[in-house]
Write an enzyme that holds these catalytic residues in place. Structure first.
Site, PDB file in Angstrom:
ATOM      1  N   ASN A  53      -4.926   1.981  -0.930  1.00 36.37           N
ATOM      2  CA  ASN A  53      -5.587   0.684  -1.437  1.00 36.37           C
ATOM      3  C   ASN A  53      -6.469   0.315  -2.740  1.00 36.37           C
ATOM      4  OD1 ASN A  53      -8.177   1.522  -0.921  1.00 36.37           O
ATOM      5  ND2 ASN A  53      -8.781   0.019   0.582  1.00 36.37           N
ATOM      6  N   GLY A  93       4.974   4.317  19.888  1.00 31.67           N
ATOM      7  CA  GLY A  93       5.633   5.093  19.245  1.00 31.67           C
ATOM      8  C   GLY A  93       4.662   5.685  18.053  1.00 31.67           C
ATOM      9  N   ARG A  94       4.479   4.446  17.199  1.00 32.67           N
ATOM     10  CA  ARG A  94       3.494   4.544  16.284  1.00 32.67           C
ATOM     11  C   ARG A  94       2.136   5.024  16.426  1.00 32.67           C
ATOM     12  NH1 ARG A  94       2.205  -0.926  12.361  1.00 32.67           N
ATOM     13  NH2 ARG A  94       1.234  -1.562  14.239  1.00 32.67           N
ATOM     14  N   ALA A 115      -2.804   0.950  15.600  1.00 28.40           N
ATOM     15  CA  ALA A 115      -2.580   2.138  14.767  1.00 28.40           C
ATOM     16  C   ALA A 115      -1.693   1.889  13.598  1.00 28.40           C
ATOM     17  CB  ALA A 115      -1.726   3.115  15.506  1.00 28.40           C
ATOM     18  N   LYS A 129       0.681  -1.268  -0.057  1.00 25.85           N
ATOM     19  CA  LYS A 129      -0.082   0.093  -0.026  1.00 25.85           C
ATOM     20  C   LYS A 129       0.886   1.246   0.056  1.00 25.85           C
ATOM     21  CE  LYS A 129      -4.107  -1.944   2.230  1.00 25.85           C
ATOM     22  NZ  LYS A 129      -5.098  -1.819   3.281  1.00 25.85           N
ATOM     23  N   GLY A 145      -1.514   0.091   9.446  1.00 28.41           N
ATOM     24  CA  GLY A 145      -2.162   0.570   8.131  1.00 28.41           C
ATOM     25  C   GLY A 145      -3.741   0.981   8.166  1.00 28.41           C
TER      26      GLY A 145
END
Lengths: 268, 268
Positions: A93, A161-162, A134, A72, A136
Site C-alpha cells: 500500500n 475458501g479465501r 478476509a 496493491k 485485502g
C-alpha cells in the site's frame, strides 16, 4: 509557490481515483512541514498498468506512491524489496524509490489499525476476536492481530475458501494464535471487527450478527465514511465500546510519512 | 488541502529538472483561482523517454504538460495533433490531453516573446531585426517575428547550417519578410535580439557586437536570469531601449493557462 524543480514528487494510485483524499492530506503535511514536496492523484486503466508503472519508474523524481485498489498486488510484484508486512500478504500500500531506482514495498493497512486500537486503549494481546472480512485489508489485519498477540481469531468471509487460506497462512506465521474460520457471530469474543466494505451504503445489511453483541465487547469498523456505521450505532446502543475507522487512517498517514521520510513539524 | 482524487494533474518535463520554477508558478495560479489542480516537475533520462511518455499517456488524469529541454521535439512527435506554431518548428512546449486520450501540441515560445514586445510598445511590423540564435527558442522567435510583419531578419548562429536552414524555412512560410544569414552585427537594424543562452554566466562573452549598437535601437534578451544581462547593461549605457526576458515568460504562462483551460481570477 511550492513545486520547484527540486521538489520530491509523490503519487497516490487507484482506479477509480475520484474518491481519494490522501494527496490533499499529504500536501497539507508537506506545507505544514515547510517541504517543497507534492503528492498528486494518479490513475490508469488496468489494461495499461504495466505501461503506466514502467513510465512512473522512469520518472526519476517520483520518490514514492501510496497504492490503493485494485493495484496493491500488482505493484507489490513490481518491487525489488519489501517489508515482511507487505510480503506476507503479497500486497503493497506504499512504495518508495530506492537508491538504485527500484521500488521497496510496505503495507500499513494493519499497522494503522493496530496503532489506532492501542491509542484507543483497546487491548489485543490475549483477546478472542471475531474478524469479518478476509480480503485485502482483512489479510493485513489478521496478520497484525496475531502478531500483536491475539489469543484467538474467528475469521469470516463470504468467500469461505479465501478465509480458510488466510487462516492457514496466519496460523503458520503465528502459531501462538488460535485461528479458525467460523460464522459472523461475536458470541464469546472480546472484540468484533468489520473488515469489509459492508456498511458504506445506507442500504447495506449489518456485516455480523449484532444481536449477539454484549456490553463487555469492543466493536471495531474499518469503514471511514460514514463515521458512525449502522454496526457501530447498534453496538453503542448495546453498550459496547466502539472504534471507528478514521483514526486507523490517521495512524496510517503517520506511518507512511515516516516511510517516505517526511520530517513532520507540529502535526500529530 | 488541494489534491483530491478529482484534481486535474499537470506536469513540467525537463532533464535536468532542478532549475525549473514553472510548477510553482502554476500551483500559485491554481490556488489563486480556487482550482483543485496541481502541477509537478517530472524528469526522466533520455534513454527512458519512450517508456516515460507511454506511462504518462496511460495516466489518464494527467491533463497536460509543459515541455522543456531536451524533450520538445521528441514530445512533438508523440502528439496526434498540433497548432501550426508547434508544427512549423517540430517542437512542443505545451501539450494537453484530447478527448480520445491522445496529445495535442502547441508552442508558446514565440507567442510569449511577441506579446511581451507588444506590451513593451516595441514595434515589430516593418522593422529590420538582428536575431542571434537559431536553436529551439530561436526558431519559434524567427517565425513569430516574420508572422508579426518584420521587414527584414538577419539571422546568426554559431551553427551556420542551422541558421541557413531556419532562414530558408521562415522565408518560405512568410515571403513578405526578407531573411538572410549574417554576422552578429546590429548595424542598420531597428532591433537586436539575443535568442541564445550566452549571457547566463558572468564569464560569457557578449552574444553580439555591442559596439555597433546605437541609441535608436531596441535590444532584447530572452535570458531570464540574470534579469540584467551584460548585453542589456551595455545597451542601456549606449541609450538603447531594452527588453528583458522575464515578461516573455509571464506572457507564456498566460498563454499556457488559456491552453490548459485554466480560468484565472484576479491574476494578470
Amino acid at each position: 509557490m511550492r513545486g520547484t524543480g527540486k521538489a520530491n514528487v509523490f503519487g497516490m494510485l487507484a482506479h477509480p481515483i475520484e474518491h481519494t483524499k490522501s494527496p490533499g492530506i499529504f500536501n497539507e503535511i508537506f506545507e505544514q512541514s515547510g517541504l517543497d514536496s507534492l503528492m498528486v492523484p494518479l490513475t490508469c486503466r488496468p489494461d495499461d498498468f504495466d505501461t503506466f508503472w514502467a513510465g512512473i519508474t522512469a520518472a526519476e523524481n517520483i520518490r514514492g506512491l501510496i497504492i490503493s485498489v485494485p493495484y496493491k498486488t500488482a505493484v507489490y510484484h513490481k518491487c525489488s524489496g519489501a517489508h515482511d508486512r507487505a510480503a506476507r500478504v503479497q500486497s503493497a500500500n506504499s512504495v518508495r524509490r530506492q537508491a538504485d531506482g527500484t521500488w521497496y514495498a510496505d503495507n500499513f493497512d494493519g499497522v494503522g489499525f493496530i496503532d489506532a486500537l492501542k491509542a484507543g486503549a483497546h487491548q489485543i494481546a490475549g483477546q478472542r476476536i471475531l474478524q469479518v472480512g478476509a480480503g485485502g485489508a482483512g489479510a493485513s489485519l489478521a496478520y497484525c492481530l496475531a502478531e500483536a498477540g491475539a489469543a484467538e481469531i474467528r475469521l469470516t468471509d463470504i468467500d469461505t475458501g479465501r478465509a480458510e487460506q488466510l487462516a492457514s497462512l496466519v496460523a503458520k506465521a503465528f502459531p501462538g494464535t488460535r485461528i479458525a474460520v467460523g460464522a459472523p457471530d461475536p458470541s464469546g469474543m472480546h472484540m468484533a471487527i468489520n473488515a469489509t466494505p459492508v456498511g458504506m451504503r445506507a442500504s447495506d445489511p449489518l456485516p455480523m450478527d449484532a444481536s449477539k453483541l454484549t456490553p463487555d465487547m469492543t466493536v471495531v469498523d474499518i469503514i471511514m465514511e460514514p463515521a458512525k456505521t449502522a454496526l457501530l450505532r447498534a453496538a453503542r446502543e448495546i453498550g459496547c465500546r466502539v472504534q471507528p475507522g478514521r483514526p486507523m487512517m490517521d495512524f496510517q498517514v503517520q506511518a507512511m510519512s515516516e516511510f517516505f521520510n517526511i520530517e513532520r513539524r507540529g502535526a500529530a
